[in-house]
Enzyme design. Structure first.
Site, PDB file in Angstrom:
ATOM      1  N   LYS A   1       0.896  -1.160   0.000  1.00 32.92           N
ATOM      2  CA  LYS A   1       0.000   0.000   0.000  1.00 32.92           C
ATOM      3  C   LYS A   1       0.930   1.204   0.000  1.00 32.92           C
ATOM      4  CE  LYS A   1      -4.094   1.833   2.262  1.00 32.92           C
ATOM      5  NZ  LYS A   1      -4.850   2.188   1.074  1.00 32.92           N
TER       6      LYS A   1
HETATM    7  C1  LIG Z   1      -6.235   0.630  -4.236  1.00 36.84           C
HETATM    8  C2  LIG Z   1      -6.958   0.022  -3.085  1.00 36.84           C
HETATM    9  N1  LIG Z   1      -7.533  -1.190  -3.235  1.00 36.84           N
HETATM   10  C3  LIG Z   1      -8.202  -1.779  -2.229  1.00 36.84           C
HETATM   11  C4  LIG Z   1      -8.337  -1.169  -0.997  1.00 36.84           C
HETATM   12  C5  LIG Z   1      -9.080  -1.845   0.107  1.00 36.84           C
HETATM   13  O1  LIG Z   1      -8.194  -2.247   1.110  1.00 36.84           O
HETATM   14  P1  LIG Z   1      -8.645  -2.410   2.633  1.00 36.84           P
HETATM   15  O2  LIG Z   1      -9.888  -3.232   2.604  1.00 36.84           O
HETATM   16  O3  LIG Z   1      -7.512  -3.136   3.260  1.00 36.84           O
HETATM   17  O4  LIG Z   1      -8.870  -1.071   3.166  1.00 36.84           O
HETATM   18  C6  LIG Z   1      -7.748   0.078  -0.788  1.00 36.84           C
HETATM   19  C7  LIG Z   1      -7.855   0.765   0.508  1.00 36.84           C
HETATM   20  O5  LIG Z   1      -6.995   0.627   1.324  1.00 36.84           O
HETATM   21  C8  LIG Z   1      -7.033   0.684  -1.843  1.00 36.84           C
HETATM   22  O6  LIG Z   1      -6.469   1.883  -1.676  1.00 36.84           O
END
Ligand SMILES: Cc1ncc(COP(=O)(O)O)c(C=O)c1O
Length: 288
Positions: A157
């Site tokens: 991330k």
């Molecule tokens: C690009 C992206 N995909 C998916 C997610 C969903 O991730 P999570 O459920 O861990 O928040 C996020 C958010 O964090 C994101 O920024």
């Protein structure tokens, strides 16, 4: 509402709480120039951060993937998040942890001479897509593609992965959409700019394989909830042409929670019973 740099409260920075307005970095911070930055978005419900440890673990993993070991343990990061919430008197809040290469000996691309810093902030944040949460969000289709894992560490991330998200979201908003859906470098349906995507067809659920997208913590939670209900979930490559064949659609993410989708480009979806059930059950789970 005041800008995010101009609020009362405390932010945790490099091991201590500082005044909100003093949580600043130097202009020659490496991350600002070269995207050497990873972060987490989390939500605290009724005083408890949902999957706090999983988020701290992912933060450390993202740092490793960027050759940027974060000098804190999962326990220390969990504690920092708790301290921030307490210092700001928050029980229902969004929590943002960000780790980055600071200013230091290097100002070129290499950054080993610069410290890895960590900050944690928290604030009150309501529904990410506003009233789309009830009616179903309208999504644009992004002109940019999610990159290959051989191009960039897609499992991290990391700030660098969000450049095309910001651009795609601006384009979507200009068309009156709440967000944009990306296809990936192979042409498969991928994810939205800050959320994963699910589809329903004839009572079964289909969602992209997380081989070039973030395997969201909410995504994994929702797959577990669906399977516990006896619903078949197919994690697979999905072609854009299939969008026409799906009856329901929703997004998952820490910020998005479970948000129904009513439209993607020219394709429309009903906010059906399964979508509503999963949204309600997720809401109950995070507050349990
Ligand atoms: C690009 C992206 N995909 C998916 C997610 C969903 O991730 P999570 O459920 O861990 O928040 C996020 C958010 O964090 C994101 O920024």
């Amino acid at each position: 509402m005041a800008g995010y740099d101009d609020r009362d409260g405390k932010i945790w920075m490099d091991g201590k709480l500082v005044e909100w307005r003093d949580a600043n970095v130097h202009i020659l911070t490496h991350a600002l120039h070269y995207a050497s930055s990873v972060f987490e978005g989390e939500r605290c419900y009724n005083g408890k951060i949902f999957k706090s440890t999983e988020h701290s673990q992912r933060l450390l993993k993202s740092g490793e993937l960027l050759d940027m070991p974060i000098p804190y343990t999962v326990e220390e990061i969990n504690t920092a998040k708790e301290e921030v919430l307490k210092a700001n008197g928050l029980t229902d809040a969004y929590v943002r942890a960000v780790a980055f290469r600071g200013a230091g000996e290097e100002m070129g691309v290499a950054s080993l001479g610069n410290p890895v810093r960590l900050a944690v902030a928290a604030w009150t944040w309501g529904a990410y897509y506003g009233d789309a949460k009830m009616k179903g969000a309208k999504l644009d289709i992004a002109k940019w593609k999610r990159p290959s894992p051989e191009t960039i560490p897609t499992a991290a991330k990391a700030a660098g992965l969000y450049m095309i998200c910001t651009m795609s979201k601006h384009a979507a908003q200009a068309k009156g959409c709440s967000d944009a859906l990306f296809f990936d470098y192979r042409g498969y349906v991928a994810e939205a700019t800050g959320a994963n995507i699910f589809f329903v067809k004839d009572g079964e659920v289909h969602t992209p394989l997380p081989d070039a997208i973030l395997n969201g913590i909410t995504r994994q939670t929702v797959i577990g909830m669906l399977r516990a209900k006896g619903i078949t979930v197919h994690e697979r490559h999905i072609m854009p042409a299939e969008l026409e064949t799906f009856q329901q659609c929703w997004l998952t993410g820490t910020a998005a929670e479970v948000t129904p989708v009513g439209q993607i480009g020219d394709y429309t979806f009903e906010v059906g019973a399964l979508t509503r059930d999963i949204a309600n059950e997720y809401e109950a789970l995070v507050r349990a």
